[in-house]
Design a protein around this motif. Structure first.
Motif, PDB file in Angstrom:
ATOM      1  N   GLU A  15       0.751  -1.285   0.143  1.00 44.18           N
ATOM      2  CA  GLU A  15       0.078   0.150   0.060  1.00 44.18           C
ATOM      3  C   GLU A  15       0.847   1.248  -0.110  1.00 44.18           C
ATOM      4  O   GLU A  15       0.454   2.166  -0.862  1.00 44.18           O
ATOM      5  N   LEU A  16       1.865   1.176   0.744  1.00 44.21           N
ATOM      6  CA  LEU A  16       2.858   2.375   0.868  1.00 44.21           C
ATOM      7  C   LEU A  16       3.469   2.698  -0.442  1.00 44.21           C
ATOM      8  O   LEU A  16       3.556   3.828  -0.980  1.00 44.21           O
ATOM      9  N   VAL A  17       3.950   1.680  -1.101  1.00 44.93           N
ATOM     10  CA  VAL A  17       4.634   1.941  -2.570  1.00 44.93           C
ATOM     11  C   VAL A  17       3.573   2.233  -3.536  1.00 44.93           C
ATOM     12  O   VAL A  17       3.924   2.973  -4.483  1.00 44.93           O
ATOM     13  N   GLU A  18       2.385   1.623  -3.399  1.00 50.09           N
ATOM     14  CA  GLU A  18       1.266   2.000  -4.415  1.00 50.09           C
ATOM     15  C   GLU A  18       1.007   3.635  -4.119  1.00 50.09           C
ATOM     16  O   GLU A  18       0.845   4.216  -5.102  1.00 50.09           O
ATOM     17  N   ASN A  19       0.886   4.016  -2.856  1.00 47.79           N
ATOM     18  CA  ASN A  19       0.570   5.563  -2.684  1.00 47.79           C
ATOM     19  C   ASN A  19       1.876   6.354  -3.328  1.00 47.79           C
ATOM     20  O   ASN A  19       1.736   7.487  -3.571  1.00 47.79           O
ATOM     21  N   ALA A  36      11.837   1.246  -7.306  1.00 54.86           N
ATOM     22  CA  ALA A  36      12.153   1.155  -6.045  1.00 54.86           C
ATOM     23  C   ALA A  36      12.709  -0.262  -5.768  1.00 54.86           C
ATOM     24  O   ALA A  36      11.989  -1.233  -6.092  1.00 54.86           O
ATOM     25  N   TYR A  37      13.837  -0.248  -4.813  1.00 54.12           N
ATOM     26  CA  TYR A  37      14.450  -1.399  -4.190  1.00 54.12           C
ATOM     27  C   TYR A  37      14.237  -1.653  -3.132  1.00 54.12           C
ATOM     28  O   TYR A  37      14.882  -0.810  -2.199  1.00 54.12           O
ATOM     29  N   ILE A  38      13.532  -2.417  -2.577  1.00 59.60           N
ATOM     30  CA  ILE A  38      13.145  -2.586  -1.066  1.00 59.60           C
ATOM     31  C   ILE A  38      14.208  -3.362  -0.179  1.00 59.60           C
ATOM     32  O   ILE A  38      14.637  -4.637  -0.777  1.00 59.60           O
ATOM     33  N   PHE A  39      14.802  -2.659   0.852  1.00 58.58           N
ATOM     34  CA  PHE A  39      15.878  -3.560   1.727  1.00 58.58           C
ATOM     35  C   PHE A  39      15.382  -3.588   3.062  1.00 58.58           C
ATOM     36  O   PHE A  39      14.059  -3.249   3.452  1.00 58.58           O
ATOM     37  N   GLY A  40      16.350  -3.929   3.966  1.00 59.85           N
ATOM     38  CA  GLY A  40      15.703  -3.691   5.496  1.00 59.85           C
ATOM     39  C   GLY A  40      14.973  -4.678   6.105  1.00 59.85           C
ATOM     40  O   GLY A  40      14.528  -5.898   5.561  1.00 59.85           O
ATOM     41  N   LEU A  92       7.834   5.658   4.905  1.00 59.68           N
ATOM     42  CA  LEU A  92       9.018   5.484   3.923  1.00 59.68           C
ATOM     43  C   LEU A  92      10.203   6.378   4.728  1.00 59.68           C
ATOM     44  O   LEU A  92      10.131   7.514   5.289  1.00 59.68           O
ATOM     45  N   ASP A  93      11.553   5.552   4.621  1.00 62.10           N
ATOM     46  CA  ASP A  93      12.530   6.212   5.489  1.00 62.10           C
ATOM     47  C   ASP A  93      13.342   6.956   4.272  1.00 62.10           C
ATOM     48  O   ASP A  93      13.924   6.378   3.316  1.00 62.10           O
ATOM     49  N   SER A 121       2.177   2.004 -14.316  1.00 60.78           N
ATOM     50  CA  SER A 121       2.510   2.705 -13.077  1.00 60.78           C
ATOM     51  C   SER A 121       3.947   3.390 -13.184  1.00 60.78           C
ATOM     52  O   SER A 121       4.775   2.899 -13.952  1.00 60.78           O
ATOM     53  N   PRO A 122       4.210   4.795 -12.696  1.00 58.51           N
ATOM     54  CA  PRO A 122       5.517   5.216 -12.822  1.00 58.51           C
ATOM     55  C   PRO A 122       6.604   4.536 -11.877  1.00 58.51           C
ATOM     56  O   PRO A 122       7.920   4.667 -12.384  1.00 58.51           O
ATOM     57  N   LEU A 123       6.108   3.658 -11.096  1.00 64.10           N
ATOM     58  CA  LEU A 123       7.221   2.876 -10.234  1.00 64.10           C
ATOM     59  C   LEU A 123       7.053   1.674 -10.386  1.00 64.10           C
ATOM     60  O   LEU A 123       6.198   0.850 -10.060  1.00 64.10           O
TER      61      LEU A 123
END
Length: 193
Positions: A15-19, A36-40, A92-93, A121-123
């Motif tokens: 949901e956060l990345v969709e927003n 966007a590359y998700i880590f952590g 988002l950090d 999507s642009p993302l």
């Protein structure tokens, strides 16, 4: 490969990345211009359903300059109910920077796309492979990082694959390579299956 995108936290990450994608579209970014590359902790959760995080560590790569700080100000926190900890939120950090950690040169190319069928999507959203997530944790190498790497081992990350790829990544590491090498061996030798 199983990714845990259907858990409360997994859904909150999506949901956060969709927003974020929606905000990028509002700012005139055409389809596929940002990655966007998700880590952590969020990546760890998506791979293992283990611990999560209250912030989303994401590397944002864009065809044109995107002000992550500006987007964070416009991006609302995502609230969800965690079955173990109760009401939780994720943000988002804006300070996350993967270049401070060791990374293999192919981590982006081999990352797993989370929205493969969305070409409008642009993302484009990716989660780094287990092995690259583990390697990224060798830089800071605190107790939580060691636990996270051990969790990845417990969830199918092959130790020899990790060792080989981490040693390859050490060739590109800007920090102390001998320290990195000792971290690699330490985390393997302290793992108790």
């Amino acid at each position: 490969m199983t990714l845990y995108t259907d858990t409360p936290m997994g859904k909150a990450v999506l949901e956060l990345v969709e927003n974020l994608s929606y905000l990028l579209a509002e700012k005139g970014n055409p389809p596929g211009t940002c990655r966007a590359y998700i880590f952590g902790g969020c990546a760890l959760h998506l791979h293992t359903k283990a611990r999560g995080s209250s912030d989303l560590d994401v590397e944002l790569e864009a065809a044109k300059k995107v002000s992550i700080g500006e987007l964070v100000l416009e991006l609302d926190d995502i609230f969800y109910d965690d079955p173990d900890t109760g009401p939780s939120s994720i943000v988002l950090d804006e300070t996350f920077n993967p270049t401070l950690a060791p990374l293999h040169e192919l981590y982006q190319e081999e990352a797993i796309r989370l929205n493969p069928n969305d070409n409008s999507s642009p993302l484009e959203v990716y989660v780094v492979q287990k092995v690259d997530l583990a390697i990224s944790k060798l830089g800071r190498y605190g107790d939580q990082d060691i636990d996270d790497i051990h969790t990845l081992f417990s969830h199918g990350l092959d130790i020899e694959e990790f060792r080989k790829r981490a040693l390859e990544a050490s060739k590109y590491y800007v920090g102390n390579v001998s320290t990195l090498t000792s971290h690699i061996e330490h985390v393997i030798n302290t793992f108790k299956p």
